[in-house]
Enzyme design. Structure first.
Site, short mmCIF file in Angstrom:
data_model
loop_
_atom_site.label_atom_id
_atom_site.label_comp_id
_atom_site.label_asym_id
_atom_site.label_seq_id
_atom_site.Cartn_x
_atom_site.Cartn_y
_atom_site.Cartn_z
NE ARG A 171 119.51 56.97 12.84
CZ ARG A 171 119.11 57.71 13.88
NH1 ARG A 171 117.85 57.70 14.25
NH2 ARG A 171 119.96 58.44 14.55
CG HIS A 220 111.97 50.46 14.89
ND1 HIS A 220 113.34 50.57 14.89
CD2 HIS A 220 111.50 51.65 15.34
CE1 HIS A 220 113.68 51.77 15.36
NE2 HIS A 220 112.58 52.44 15.63
CD GLU A 255 110.77 60.42 11.07
OE1 GLU A 255 111.77 59.85 11.51
OE2 GLU A 255 109.67 60.39 11.62
CG HIS A 305 114.91 58.68 10.35
ND1 HIS A 305 115.19 58.92 11.67
CD2 HIS A 305 115.82 59.40 9.65
CE1 HIS A 305 116.22 59.75 11.76
NE2 HIS A 305 116.63 60.04 10.56
CB THR A 341 115.04 61.33 16.64
OG1 THR A 341 115.05 60.59 15.43
CG2 THR A 341 115.31 62.79 16.35
N1 PXP Z 1 108.48 61.49 14.58
C1 PXP Z 1 109.80 61.64 14.36
C2 PXP Z 1 110.27 62.94 13.80
C3 PXP Z 1 110.71 60.60 14.62
O1 PXP Z 1 112.03 60.78 14.40
C4 PXP Z 1 110.20 59.38 15.09
C5 PXP Z 1 111.14 58.23 15.30
O2 PXP Z 1 111.77 57.90 14.11
C6 PXP Z 1 108.81 59.26 15.28
C7 PXP Z 1 107.98 60.34 15.05
C8 PXP Z 1 108.20 57.98 15.76
O3 PXP Z 1 108.65 57.72 17.04
P1 PXP Z 1 108.36 56.28 17.67
O4 PXP Z 1 109.04 55.29 16.78
O5 PXP Z 1 108.96 56.38 19.02
O6 PXP Z 1 106.88 56.10 17.67
#
Ligand code: PXP
Length: 250
Positions: free
Chosen positions: A49, A14, A74, A47, A105
């Site tokens: 995407r 983010h 990811e 991630h 996700t």
């Molecule tokens: N683990 C996985 C597999 C995810 O897809 C995400 C979000 O991208 C996270 C952890 C982290 O989640 P958050 O951003 O809500 O802390």
């Protein structure tokens, strides 16, 4: 025996979301990854995407080249992502379900239903020396499928636990505890993540079979108010307190 250490993977997606809102170079997720390392993160998670809405291919190139911490990439279970992972050979690849219309996700990967699709991909990633993790619901059939697929690691989805409250949250926490114990019993390394915050992290960090938490959105949001360094340090200390601080320095 002292409790095992609990690693923190900081998800920097983010930072890229904010950068992309204006299309320039600021704020730089690689700079955030460097700060995360200095603040006590054990790994960086990103991630990539399919729609590249936050992390870009160039970010992955730079994270691989410029950051010393292990990268957990990811990715959706697609041929394009498989080829990218094989080209970069990150420390780990966490396979997640992905739908273009979702905001984040939603739900875990269906390792039972997608068994034959996932199997060759997990084998290729593993053969390339990449530690494969499957992001799944805390459900015993999903864990057994992950084990049968030969994935060494699972990441338990904590999103539901974070969204619920009261008795319902307790029930979901119990499901996560049971899943983590089962993962350990069948020889899987167990991680957890999604939606974790200062308020929700401690009961998850206290589960002894879980060895890594991946946390992103809350830390980046909290950084607006108190800085990224302070947010990560506070998360780290809440995790350490919940787990038993002496184990962290052992
Ligand atoms: N683990 C996985 C597999 C995810 O897809 C995400 C979000 O991208 C996270 C952890 C982290 O989640 P958050 O951003 O809500 O802390």
């Amino acid at each position: 025996m002292p409790p095992r250490a609990l690693r923190l993977g900081v998800n920097i997606d983010h930072v890229a979301t904010i950068r992309n809102a204006r299309g320039g170079r600021h704020p730089d997720p690689v700079r955030a990854a460097r700060m995360a390392a200095a603040a006590g993160a054990d790994g960086i998670t990103a991630h990539l995407r399919e729609d590249r809405r936050h992390i870009s291919d160039a970010d992955i190139d730079r994270l691989m080249a410029e950051i010393d911490l292990p990268l957990n990439l990811e990715m959706a279970a697609t041929e394009e992502m498989l080829q990218i992972a094989l080209r970069h050979r990150p420390h780990a690849s966490c396979i997640v379900p992905e739908r273009r219309e979702e905001r984040t996700t939603e739900g875990g990967l269906d390792a039972v239903g997608q068994f034959s699709h996932l199997q060759p991909m997990i084998r290729q990633l593993g053969d390339a020396g990449i530690r494969v993790s499957l992001f799944i619901e805390p459900a015993i059939p999903q864990l057994d499928a992950a084990r049968a697929l030969g994935a060494p690691v699972v990441e338990l989805h904590t999103g539901r636990y974070c969204e619920l409250s009261g008795r319902e949250r307790e029930v979901e926490l119990e499901r996560i505890r049971a899943a983590a114990a089962h993962a350990e019993a069948i020889g899987l390394e167990c991680h957890a993540g999604h939606g974790l915050s200062f308020e929700t992290v401690a009961p998850i960090a206290a589960i002894p079979s879980i060895v890594e938490l991946n946390i992103g959105h809350f830390l980046i949001g909290e950084a607006i108010f108190g800085g990224l360094d302070g947010a990560i340090r506070r998360m780290r200390s809440l995790m350490d307190e919940a787990r038993g601080a002496r184990a962290m320095t052992a």
